[in-house]
Scaffold this motif. Structure first.
Motif, PDB file in Angstrom:
ATOM      1  N   ASN A 141     -43.367  19.931 -26.626  1.00 39.20           N
ATOM      2  CA  ASN A 141     -41.978  20.022 -27.094  1.00 39.20           C
ATOM      3  C   ASN A 141     -41.964  19.828 -28.609  1.00 39.20           C
ATOM      4  O   ASN A 141     -41.749  18.716 -29.103  1.00 39.20           O
ATOM      5  N   GLU A 143     -39.940  20.885 -31.007  1.00 40.67           N
ATOM      6  CA  GLU A 143     -38.666  20.533 -31.642  1.00 40.67           C
ATOM      7  C   GLU A 143     -38.383  19.038 -31.532  1.00 40.67           C
ATOM      8  O   GLU A 143     -37.990  18.389 -32.509  1.00 40.67           O
ATOM      9  N   LYS A 144     -38.590  18.487 -30.369  1.00 41.78           N
ATOM     10  CA  LYS A 144     -38.389  17.054 -30.170  1.00 41.78           C
ATOM     11  C   LYS A 144     -39.375  16.240 -31.014  1.00 41.78           C
ATOM     12  O   LYS A 144     -39.023  15.204 -31.588  1.00 41.78           O
ATOM     13  N   VAL A 146     -40.780  17.146 -33.857  1.00 41.72           N
ATOM     14  CA  VAL A 146     -40.404  17.211 -35.273  1.00 41.72           C
ATOM     15  C   VAL A 146     -39.251  16.266 -35.562  1.00 41.72           C
ATOM     16  O   VAL A 146     -39.246  15.547 -36.576  1.00 41.72           O
ATOM     17  N   LEU A 147     -38.251  16.231 -34.688  1.00 45.44           N
ATOM     18  CA  LEU A 147     -37.121  15.312 -34.878  1.00 45.44           C
ATOM     19  C   LEU A 147     -37.567  13.861 -34.799  1.00 45.44           C
ATOM     20  O   LEU A 147     -37.075  13.007 -35.552  1.00 45.44           O
ATOM     21  N   HIS A 148     -38.504  13.578 -33.918  1.00 43.02           N
ATOM     22  CA  HIS A 148     -38.976  12.199 -33.753  1.00 43.02           C
ATOM     23  C   HIS A 148     -39.755  11.720 -34.969  1.00 43.02           C
ATOM     24  O   HIS A 148     -39.629  10.568 -35.401  1.00 43.02           O
ATOM     25  N   LEU A 150     -39.591  13.080 -38.038  1.00 41.55           N
ATOM     26  CA  LEU A 150     -39.022  13.660 -39.246  1.00 41.55           C
ATOM     27  C   LEU A 150     -39.165  12.754 -40.479  1.00 41.55           C
ATOM     28  O   LEU A 150     -39.524  13.246 -41.555  1.00 41.55           O
ATOM     29  N   LYS A 154     -41.137  14.016 -43.797  1.00 47.46           N
ATOM     30  CA  LYS A 154     -40.524  14.087 -45.126  1.00 47.46           C
ATOM     31  C   LYS A 154     -41.350  13.308 -46.149  1.00 47.46           C
ATOM     32  O   LYS A 154     -41.583  13.776 -47.273  1.00 47.46           O
TER      33      LYS A 154
END
Length: 383
Positions: A141, A143-144, A146-148, A150, A154
């Motif tokens: 997953n 997308e999940k 990357v959000l986790h 993030l 950065k």
């Protein structure tokens, strides 16, 4: 009551004091303004001098091959150094740009397929379970994941951008330094005579000897630190390219920088070893591990062989000066720290041997006086 003579003397003293204070203040202001003007050029000029001292033997050999054309020899070496600086930076930058472009294209196409981790990743001590879970999350997953992660992504991107900008500034500075070094090498005799004159004027009769010590120490550090880092990066880089490790050029460059910074290349090598064991068979992974581990510890026997050659200063003194100088003043501190500690070592040994030197001088003076006294007696006997 104060007499006129004392009053005149007091007034004269105050006037002289005020005049001296004004002169000292103006001189201080002049020095501060002068330093502000030349400050941007101090580091490039220092690097230019260091590079010129290091490359001077090569310049002399090339000068003989070119039948005495010193300027042409210095220009060729300076241009060769600039090309050697720009070429790896261009290759690494192109590799990064191609990688980023590929990632962006794949993300836009939606064809992102990340292979899942194997059980070998989970078996890695201490970090295996966390690494396995994170890798599996990205594989199943994205997308999940990357959000986790993030905030960490950065931070990593910002650090990479800052490192790239700093590397570009350093590259420009070294190009300027190489041009300055070419000028120093083309007029080596005049530059050396000027430095020796200033050194003798500042520190006395030992100035010329310390100037030679400075040049020998710079060459020793260049060979023992930069040379060893280059050999290590060459050995490890050959293993990375042989086993087709992704981004092998970037990892090789990082190993070279770590070697110059006196940090163990195993910081980069160990994660790659885990990656190789998780993606390749046991036999090639074992060969790769032995190869890079031997290359990673090669500095332990290369530094005693290369550092300190041509210098009458113990290798540990130069090594401590190089490491301490780098911690205090960055990469240029590698050379400045080693030079400063080498000079202090010479001062210390001179101080220790001062009494013996004084006794030897006294004995020589007594011997000369005895010869001077016995000579007339001998001539009287002959008469």
């Amino acid at each position: 009551m104060e007499n006129p003579m004392q009053h005149t003397q007091s007034k004269l003293f105050v006037n002289n004091m005020m005049e001296s204070a004004i002169r000292i203040g103006l001189l201080f202001m002049l020095l501060v303004w002068t330093f502000d003007i030349i400050k941007p050029f101090v580091i490039p000029v220092l690097w230019g001098a260091i590079i010129a001292v290091a490359l001077m033997p090569m310049t002399q050999k090339l000068e003989r091959a070119l039948k005495g054309r010193r300027g042409l020899a210095a220009t060729i070496l300076a241009l060769a150094g600039i090309i050697l600086l720009i070429a790896p930076f261009w290759i690494v930058s192109s590799s990064i740009f191609d990688g980023v472009s590929h990632i962006v294209a794949v993300m836009q196409a939606g064809d992102i397929k990340i292979p899942g981790p194997t059980q070998r990743v989970a078996d890695i001590p201490l970090i295996g379970d966390k690494l396995f879970d994170a890798w599996a999350l990205f594989a199943t997953n994205l997308e999940k994941a990357v959000l986790h992660f993030l905030p960490q992504i950065k931070t990593g991107v910002s650090a990479a951008a800052g490192m790239l900008g700093s590397s570009l500034g350093t590259l420009v500075m070294f190009i300027i330094s190489l041009a300055i070094a070419g000028g120093f090498m083309a007029h080596a005799e005049k530059s050396s005579a000027a430095v020796s004159t200033v050194a003798v004027r500042v520190v006395g009769k030992n100035g010329e000897e310390w100037t030679s010590l400075t040049a020998a120490t710079i060459r020793s550090v260049l060979l023992g630190v930069v040379g060893v880092a280059f050999i290590q990066s060459l050995l490890i880089g050959s293993a990375l390219f042989t086993f087709s490790i992704p981004a092998a050029g970037i990892f090789t460059f990082i190993v070279f920088i770590l070697g110059i910074a006196q940090l163990p290349p195993l910081l980069v090598v160990l994660p790659i070893i885990f990656y190789v064991f998780s993606t390749q068979d046991s036999t090639p992974a074992t060969i790769f591990t032995v190869w890079v581990l031997i290359a990673g510890v090669s500095d332990s026997f290369l530094k005693p062989m290369l550092m300190g050659r041509g210098v009458d200063v113990p290798m540990p003194v130069i090594l401590i000066g190089a490491i301490g100088g780098m911690i205090a003043a960055g990469i240029i501190g590698l050379f400045l720290g080693a030079v400063i500690l080498a000079i202090w070592y010479e001062l210390f040994t001179t101080w220790l041997n001062m009494e013996e030197a004084q006794l030897a001088s006294a004995k020589e003076a007594d011997g000369a006086e005895d010869k001077h006294v016995t000579a007339p007696e001998q001539s009287g006997k002959d008469a």
